[in-house]
Design an enzyme around this catalytic site. Structure first.
Site, mmCIF file in Angstrom:
data_model
loop_
_atom_site.group_PDB
_atom_site.id
_atom_site.type_symbol
_atom_site.label_atom_id
_atom_site.label_comp_id
_atom_site.label_asym_id
_atom_site.label_seq_id
_atom_site.Cartn_x
_atom_site.Cartn_y
_atom_site.Cartn_z
ATOM 1 N N THR A 128 0.820 -1.211 0.000
ATOM 2 C CA THR A 128 0.000 0.000 0.000
ATOM 3 C C THR A 128 0.858 1.267 0.000
ATOM 4 O O THR A 128 0.378 2.336 -0.331
ATOM 5 C CB THR A 128 -0.922 0.065 1.240
ATOM 6 N N SER A 182 8.899 5.912 4.612
ATOM 7 C CA SER A 182 8.074 6.587 5.620
ATOM 8 C C SER A 182 8.761 6.622 6.984
ATOM 9 O O SER A 182 9.871 7.105 7.107
ATOM 10 C CB SER A 182 6.708 5.915 5.683
ATOM 11 N N HIS A 183 8.114 6.043 7.986
ATOM 12 C CA HIS A 183 8.621 6.126 9.351
ATOM 13 C C HIS A 183 9.577 4.983 9.689
ATOM 14 O O HIS A 183 10.096 4.933 10.798
ATOM 15 C CB HIS A 183 7.432 6.066 10.301
ATOM 16 N N LYS A 236 8.145 4.956 -3.950
ATOM 17 C CA LYS A 236 6.726 5.068 -4.254
ATOM 18 C C LYS A 236 6.600 5.758 -5.592
ATOM 19 O O LYS A 236 7.280 6.755 -5.829
ATOM 20 C CB LYS A 236 6.084 5.978 -3.210
ATOM 21 N N ASP A 285 6.467 12.409 10.595
ATOM 22 C CA ASP A 285 7.263 11.182 10.451
ATOM 23 C C ASP A 285 8.379 11.360 9.423
ATOM 24 O O ASP A 285 8.652 12.470 8.971
ATOM 25 C CB ASP A 285 6.350 10.007 10.071
ATOM 26 N N ASP A 318 8.871 10.902 6.220
ATOM 27 C CA ASP A 318 8.658 11.571 4.936
ATOM 28 C C ASP A 318 7.645 12.713 5.011
ATOM 29 O O ASP A 318 7.231 13.245 3.980
ATOM 30 C CB ASP A 318 8.235 10.560 3.869
ATOM 31 N N ASP A 366 4.429 12.905 5.999
ATOM 32 C CA ASP A 366 2.996 12.824 5.712
ATOM 33 C C ASP A 366 2.148 12.568 6.956
ATOM 34 O O ASP A 366 0.953 12.809 6.941
ATOM 35 C CB ASP A 366 2.693 11.815 4.585
ATOM 36 N N ARG A 367 2.770 12.093 8.035
ATOM 37 C CA ARG A 367 1.965 11.829 9.240
ATOM 38 C C ARG A 367 2.034 13.001 10.216
ATOM 39 O O ARG A 367 2.933 13.838 10.133
ATOM 40 C CB ARG A 367 2.465 10.576 9.942
ATOM 41 N N THR A 425 -8.094 0.952 4.236
ATOM 42 C CA THR A 425 -6.832 1.536 4.694
ATOM 43 C C THR A 425 -5.928 1.843 3.508
ATOM 44 O O THR A 425 -5.812 1.047 2.581
ATOM 45 C CB THR A 425 -6.155 0.531 5.646
ATOM 46 N N GLU A 470 -6.805 9.035 8.524
ATOM 47 C CA GLU A 470 -6.656 7.650 8.953
ATOM 48 C C GLU A 470 -6.208 7.631 10.405
ATOM 49 O O GLU A 470 -5.539 8.562 10.867
ATOM 50 C CB GLU A 470 -5.588 6.944 8.127
ATOM 51 N N SER A 477 -3.892 6.046 11.575
ATOM 52 C CA SER A 477 -2.438 5.912 11.641
ATOM 53 C C SER A 477 -1.738 7.264 11.503
ATOM 54 O O SER A 477 -0.738 7.378 10.820
ATOM 55 C CB SER A 477 -1.972 4.963 10.556
ATOM 56 N N LYS A 505 -1.387 12.398 2.485
ATOM 57 C CA LYS A 505 -1.578 12.987 3.797
ATOM 58 C C LYS A 505 -0.454 13.988 4.029
ATOM 59 O O LYS A 505 0.599 13.893 3.402
ATOM 60 C CB LYS A 505 -1.657 11.927 4.880
ATOM 61 N N ARG A 547 -3.228 -6.137 13.161
ATOM 62 C CA ARG A 547 -3.653 -4.925 13.857
ATOM 63 C C ARG A 547 -5.066 -5.130 14.389
ATOM 64 O O ARG A 547 -5.967 -5.499 13.637
ATOM 65 C CB ARG A 547 -3.645 -3.725 12.921
HETATM 66 C C1 G1P Z 1 -0.206 1.629 7.520
HETATM 67 C C2 G1P Z 1 -1.377 2.378 8.096
HETATM 68 C C3 G1P Z 1 -2.196 2.986 6.976
HETATM 69 C C4 G1P Z 1 -1.310 3.859 6.097
HETATM 70 C C5 G1P Z 1 -0.112 3.064 5.631
HETATM 71 C C6 G1P Z 1 0.868 3.921 4.857
HETATM 72 O O1 G1P Z 1 -0.666 0.580 6.716
HETATM 73 O O2 G1P Z 1 -2.183 1.551 8.897
HETATM 74 O O3 G1P Z 1 -3.243 3.721 7.523
HETATM 75 O O4 G1P Z 1 -2.015 4.336 5.012
HETATM 76 O O5 G1P Z 1 0.574 2.500 6.743
HETATM 77 O O6 G1P Z 1 1.378 4.958 5.646
HETATM 78 P P1 G1P Z 1 -0.802 -0.939 7.232
HETATM 79 O O7 G1P Z 1 0.568 -1.353 7.702
HETATM 80 O O8 G1P Z 1 -1.772 -0.925 8.367
HETATM 81 O O9 G1P Z 1 -1.299 -1.698 6.048
HETATM 82 ZN ZN ZN Z 2 5.043 8.602 6.110
#
Ligand code: G1P
Ligand code: ZN
Length: 543
Positions: free
Chosen positions: A18, A113-114, A126, A277, A279, A281-282, A344, A363, A365, A376, A496
């Site tokens: 994702t 990301s994080h 990405k 975070d 990158d 976005d959070r 998600t 979201e 998250s 985001k 989760r």
């Molecule tokens: C997680 C978060 C989701 C977010 C994604 C990318 O995905 O739960 O909300 O969009 O990271 O930052 P997950 O690991 O739950 O599939």
């Molecule tokens: Zn991120």
């Protein structure tokens, strides 16, 4: 500068999740690994030929090398113009904005990301499409297919771009523009928020503490909060991006940013405490004496959106991902606007945003954003809160209390079980899926299960269907228990478990979050038996 076709052998593990393709740095450093994946993108996304491509990353280890390779390959694959952030730096929302601003055919975002960075950490790519959003599952599927059968890739050999020098350069026939990473993004934020009022708020002594966690938002936060809004220098901490993120874990939540929670709970803490975070976005939001859960933050921003200049009279619709608490649904109802429940992953919001059906979405998250971009946007959320504090003259605490009194409160938590054997995690899911139909009508304390099923989603714009998007056990409006498999982990499987409980009246203000959720956790244990099936007595992380 000759364009070369280099023979290569395909890898079979380049399937994007994702959030793009995420792997250990060492995996990306294998011969031709990065090149193969990039070539698969250029082969499949033919619209990039003759068009503009945005390139940037979160500054983590391997960012610069990867960007040099991407530029040399983009030039060899006929991209006409490349816009790259200075030093290879672009936050995810800033990159999305540049794609939109320049009508680019897409963007390559180098980020995990994080996830921790450094030689032993993670790396990622990405691909974002024209319009600024993330690639669809169909597109990432095609890219994956291509990556499994690739025999050659194209690259301009012997190039080395000066990533630190702003301005125009040329690689073969391709124009490369190295741009200030922050400028256009900051201008976008100025068009949405009342910078004068926020400046005044700072002047009157309003105090912010923003933690950039040694990741990409440092330069953005310094420019916007300190230079443009006049916040004192101490307002931004860890503002210098480091290749290993200072050995930290730039995932702003109650575990990895516990120091911010402690700061919020300290006597005389700042008025607004926030973090973003890796990158950018959070976002995490705290006020003096309390943490605002992302679902609450979304609902509170929605309730106050009309006070922000870029949104006055423009609220179209609201949306949240399925596991996100239903607080925003209450606001949507009160405001009489549509509210969407999506799977998600941010990309599910993008069709709605493009169709003008959506203004604000989020979201659980720690992701919130609006129609201004297609990702985001961490700093956007902090600015939105600052603007609301400046306009209302209220504290975060007062805003939250008033909100819960009016709309009721959703107590909420997410329990993660990380690094499980894939088969074990799948078995837990399968067990609950099979049991689901028989759960309906069961009573648990004062609650009754009204619905138990697997969430699937039909996109209202293009009719595409996403199945198997998580299992939900719903107790009417009163509570929900949700279980899903993470799509972003890089090791084993992550389960989760999400717990949500809704209370109104005095009960909305009476409890601590974990007290309120304790009975629900017991029910979840009885119905799903995670501990029994996985041997894990407690979750790895609770946020
Ligand atoms: C997680 C978060 C989701 C977010 C994604 C990318 O995905 O739960 O909300 O969009 O990271 O930052 P997950 O690991 O739950 O599939
Ligand atoms: Zn991120």
């Amino acid at each position: 500068m000759p364009i070369r076709e280099i023979p290569t052998r395909p890898y079979q593990d380049q399937k994007s999740g994702t959030a793009g393709l995420r792997k250990k740095v060492a995996v990306f450093q294998q011969p031709h690994y990065l090149e193969n994946f990039l070539q698969s993108i250029f082969d499949v996304e033919t619209s990039l030929r003759g068009a503009t491509l945005i390139i940037g990353g979160d500054g983590r280890y391997h960012n610069r090398e990867a960007i040099q390779t991407a530029i040399a390959m983009a030039a060899a694959n006929g991209v006409r113009k490349i816009i790259v952030g200075q030093g290879g730096i672009l936050s995810t929302p800033a990159a999305s904005h540049l794609i939109r601003l320049h009508h680019a055919a897409g963007g390559l975002l180098f980020t995990a990301s994080h996830n921790p960075a450094g030689p032993d950490g993670d790396f990622g790519i990405k691909f974002n499409i024209a319009g600024g959003g993330q690639a669809s599952e169909t597109l990432t599927g095609k890219i994956y297919e291509q990556s499994t059968q690739l025999t050659r890739y194209r690259i301009v050999e012997g190039t080395s771009l000066d990533l630190d020098r702003r301005g125009a350069q040329k690689i073969a026939d391709t124009d490369v523009d190295v741009v200030d990473s922050v400028e256009d993004y900051a201008r976008l934020q100025q068009s949405l928020f009342d910078f004068d009022r926020i400046r005044e708020w700072f002047k009157k002594g309003g105090r912010l503490r923003f933690d950039a966690m040694h990741a990409v938002t440092g330069p953005y936060a310094k420019r916007i909060f300190i230079e443009q809004l006049g916040a004192p220098e101490t307002s931004v901490m860890n503002g210098c991006p480091l290749e290993d993120f200072g050995d930290g874990h730039p995932d702003p939540n109650l575990i990895y940013a516990k120091h911010l929670y402690d700061l919020a709970m300290s006597a005389d803490g700042p008025d607004l405490i926030a973090a973003s975070d890796g990158d950018g976005d959070r976002n995490m939001i705290l006020g003096r004496g309390l943490f605002i859960s992302p679902g609450d933050s979304l609902a509170m921003l929605a309730a106050h959106l009309d006070k922000l200049p870029g949104y006055k009279g423009r609220l179209k619709g609201l949306a949240r991902s399925m596991p996100t608490c239903r607080a925003v649904d209450q606001v949507a109802r009160a405001l009489g606007v549509e509210c969407h429940e999506t799977p998600t992953g941010w990309k599910f919001f993008c069709n709605l945003l493009d169709a003008g059906r959506l203004t604000l979405c989020g979201e659980e998250s720690f992701g919130t954003s609006s129609s201004h971009t297609r990702e985001k946007d961490g700093l956007w959320a902090v600015l939105a809160w600052l603007n609301i504090l400046a306009v209302t003259g209220m504290s975060v605490q007062q805003i939250a209390q008033a909100h819960w009194q009016r709309f009721g409160r959703h107590y909420y938590a997410r329990h993660d079980y990380d690094d499980l054997p894939v088969a074990t995690a799948n078995a837990v899911m399968a067990q609950l899926k099979t049991a689901s139909p028989n759960l309906i009508g069961q009573h648990h304390g004062a609650w009754t299960i009204s619905q138990a099923d697997e969430f699937s989603y039909t996109d209202p714009i293009d009719g595409s269907v996403a199945t198997a998007q998580g299992l939900r056990i719903v107790f009417g409006e009163a509570a929900r228990i949700i279980l899903r498999l993470s799509g972003t982990g890089t090791q084993g499987a992550t389960l989760r478990l999400y717990l949500e409980r809704y209370e109104t009246g005095v009960d909305a203000l009476a409890w601590q979050n974990n007290e309120a959720l304790a009975p629900l956790a017991i029910i979840a244990d009885k119905l799903i038996r995670i501990a029994e099936q996985t041997g894990r007595k407690t979750p790895s992380v609770i946020t």
